[in-house]
Design a protein around this motif. Structure first.
Motif, PDB file in Angstrom:
ATOM      1  N   ASN A  57     -74.727   7.004  -1.418  1.00 50.97           N
ATOM      2  CA  ASN A  57     -74.821   8.461  -1.407  1.00 50.97           C
ATOM      3  C   ASN A  57     -73.421   9.036  -1.580  1.00 50.97           C
ATOM      4  OD1 ASN A  57     -73.643   8.791   1.283  1.00 50.97           O
ATOM      5  ND2 ASN A  57     -75.513   7.763   1.964  1.00 50.97           N
ATOM      6  N   SER A  58     -73.352  10.359  -1.618  1.00 48.76           N
ATOM      7  CA  SER A  58     -72.094  10.981  -2.069  1.00 48.76           C
ATOM      8  C   SER A  58     -70.903  10.625  -1.187  1.00 48.76           C
ATOM      9  CB  SER A  58     -72.267  12.493  -2.160  1.00 48.76           C
ATOM     10  OG  SER A  58     -72.636  12.977  -0.896  1.00 48.76           O
ATOM     11  N   SER A  59     -71.140  10.241   0.058  1.00 45.96           N
ATOM     12  CA  SER A  59     -69.998   9.940   0.925  1.00 45.96           C
ATOM     13  C   SER A  59     -69.253   8.677   0.460  1.00 45.96           C
ATOM     14  CB  SER A  59     -70.454   9.778   2.377  1.00 45.96           C
ATOM     15  OG  SER A  59     -71.330   8.697   2.482  1.00 45.96           O
ATOM     16  N   HIS A  60     -69.882   7.871  -0.397  1.00 41.88           N
ATOM     17  CA  HIS A  60     -69.247   6.620  -0.816  1.00 41.88           C
ATOM     18  C   HIS A  60     -68.196   6.784  -1.913  1.00 41.88           C
ATOM     19  CE1 HIS A  60     -73.133   4.976   0.968  1.00 41.88           C
ATOM     20  NE2 HIS A  60     -72.166   4.657   1.794  1.00 41.88           N
ATOM     21  N   HIS A  61     -68.031   8.016  -2.405  1.00 46.19           N
ATOM     22  CA  HIS A  61     -66.928   8.238  -3.354  1.00 46.19           C
ATOM     23  C   HIS A  61     -65.598   7.834  -2.723  1.00 46.19           C
ATOM     24  CE1 HIS A  61     -68.623  10.130  -6.879  1.00 46.19           C
ATOM     25  NE2 HIS A  61     -69.398  10.876  -6.124  1.00 46.19           N
ATOM     26  N   SER A  62     -65.468   8.168  -1.423  1.00 45.27           N
ATOM     27  CA  SER A  62     -64.160   7.962  -0.783  1.00 45.27           C
ATOM     28  C   SER A  62     -63.882   6.489  -0.482  1.00 45.27           C
ATOM     29  CB  SER A  62     -64.087   8.789   0.502  1.00 45.27           C
ATOM     30  OG  SER A  62     -65.147   8.414   1.354  1.00 45.27           O
ATOM     31  N   THR A  63     -64.924   5.646  -0.480  1.00 42.03           N
ATOM     32  CA  THR A  63     -64.697   4.250  -0.089  1.00 42.03           C
ATOM     33  C   THR A  63     -65.009   3.237  -1.194  1.00 42.03           C
ATOM     34  OG1 THR A  63     -66.883   4.382   0.943  1.00 42.03           O
ATOM     35  CG2 THR A  63     -64.979   4.458   2.415  1.00 42.03           C
TER      36      THR A  63
END
Ligand SMILES: Cc1ncc(COP(=O)(O)O)c(C=O)c1O
Length: 415
Positions: A378-384
């Motif tokens: 989901n979109s939070s995985h851009h950062s990791t």
């Protein structure tokens, strides 16, 4: 065994205790968590939670008689989902507590329909691909039906010849998934529907996971086949609002090409002191919060919002798939068209890689056929994404060199 609490306790003390108790729980929307969870950003979460909270005590069992606002949301949501899934005039749907109940109600609808349209006299059977969700087995246990689960799944999709061969005089229904839980592809619904039609069977599509992805993704990915009511043989579709529609938990829909078929899943009873009791699903009391949450989030995002999220996740998936396939010994399994996918290795033990990634505090899933690591993005995985891929490369090289062995951890979906 815990005894019934004998004394009252203050809420602040209980709250403290609960916060301590949950400190080891999975943080579902953390950017290191790739286990099933549906997060579209803090703003969407706020809408989902606040709207749920507004109706937290209202019982949707009584929406028609007591809560006109909830009844309005339900009515509008049916229209919205019919539109999303290309339902023709005359289609409709009813709400359930989740995907399992929607699939179960699809089986009941098909079973009752078959009593009028089918000549088989034995235990009603349904034929499902190897990859179909276990909720169909649960439905069969409750409804005294039988699931014929195919053993073969070349390239993970259904073996059509095997499916047709499995049809007996008692078969009443075929099931396709869009997508099945594990690998993110879409079953060949058109071809399966043709078989269903030829044999006079009910065709159901389990789109619990993809119903709010595929309609938007098809705009960007021409390889995704038709899966919804635009396939004329599809009679019912299950679609979860508490997954990629981003509603709070507790709401799914069973959509029907012919809304009068909802009579098959309705239970009505009048011969008791309370008066007419009539529900279109298995549940009695249902959370008003879940309906309110689904209505609010869908109107908050609109087509425009979902389209943007889906495009963003398609790009993020591309990054993950390319990054994984570039690591020596790893390969993505199948052709993921949604946002849960798996990867494995023919050269080394992928569960050893999974163990080592977990030691680095990545929360990941596992699948069994073949042994694989499963990610839901989901979109939070851009950062990791970059850190994840870099750790994966390092760990895979160490496993390949024989420096890490697997612990004895099996693939567990839910217990
Ligand atoms: C394809 C599919 N069908 C059905 C279900 C069951 O949904 P629920 O857990 O909401 O009952 C799931 C859950 O992940 C699913 O992926």
């Amino acid at each position: 065994m815990t005894n019934f609490p004998s004394h009252k306790r203050g809420w602040s003390e209980l709250k403290r205790e609960m916060n301590e108790a949950r400190s080891n729980d999975l943080i579902w929307n953390n950017d290191r968590t790739f286990k099933p969870a549906y997060f579209a950003g803090d703003d969407v979460l706020e809408v989902a939670q606040e709207s749920y909270h507004m109706y937290i005590n209202e019982n949707a069992l009584y929406s028609k008689t007591s809560y006109p606002s909830l009844y309005q949301y339900e009515t509008e949501l049916v229209g919205i989902i019919v539109d999303l899934l290309n339902g023709p005039d005359g289609s409709g749907g009813t709400f359930t507590s989740g995907g399992t109940e929607s699939n179960l109600m699809a089986m009941k609808t098909a079973r009752e329909w078959a009593k009028e349209h089918h000549s088989g006299s034995g235990t009603p059977e349904i034929v499902v691909p190897r990859t179909a969700h276990p909720s169909f087995e649960k439905g069969a246990a409750v409804l005294e039906m039988k699931v014929v689960r195919l053993q073969e799944s070349p390239n993970l999709t259904v073996d059509l010849a095997a499916m047709e061969k499995a049809i007996t005089a008692n078969t009443i229904m075929l099931v396709g998934s869009a997508p099945p839980y594990n690998y993110g592809h879409t079953d060949p619904v058109t071809a399966m529907g043709a078989i269903a039609q030829q044999h006079g069977l009910w065709m159901h599509v389990d789109s619990c996971l993809g119903g709010f992805i595929l309609p938007f993704a098809r705009e960007f990915d021409s390889t995704i086949p038709e899966f919804d009511f635009s396939v004329s043989t599809v009679r019912s579709i299950s679609v979860d609002l508490h997954k990629y529609a981003y509603s709070a938990k507790g709401i799914s829909a069973l959509m029907l090409r012919d809304k009068t078929h909802a009579d098959y899943n309705r239970t009505s009873f009048n011969d008791w002191p309370g008066g007419l009791y009539s529900t279109p699903n298995l549940s009695g009391s249902r959370s008003g919060g879940a309906i309110a949450s689904a209505w609010a989030v869908i109107n908050y995002l609109g087509w425009e919002g979902y389209r943007k999220i889906v495009l963003d996740l398609i790009q993020l998936r591309k990054k993950f798939l390319a990054g994984i396939n570039a690591i020596a010994g790893l390969r993505v399994i199948g052709n993921p068209q949604t946002f849960q996918f798996a990867f494995g290795s023919e050269e080394f033990d992928i569960y050893a890689v999974a163990d080592a990634m977990e030691d680095l505090n990545w929360k990941i899933g596992r699948a069994r056929e073949p042994h694989s690591i499963q990610l839901m993005i989901n979109s939070s995985h851009h950062s990791t994404a970059d850190e994840f891929l870099s750790d994966l490369e390092t760990v895979s090289a160490r496993v390949a060199a024989g420096n890490i062995k697997a612990r004895d951890i099996k693939s567990v979906y839910a217990t």
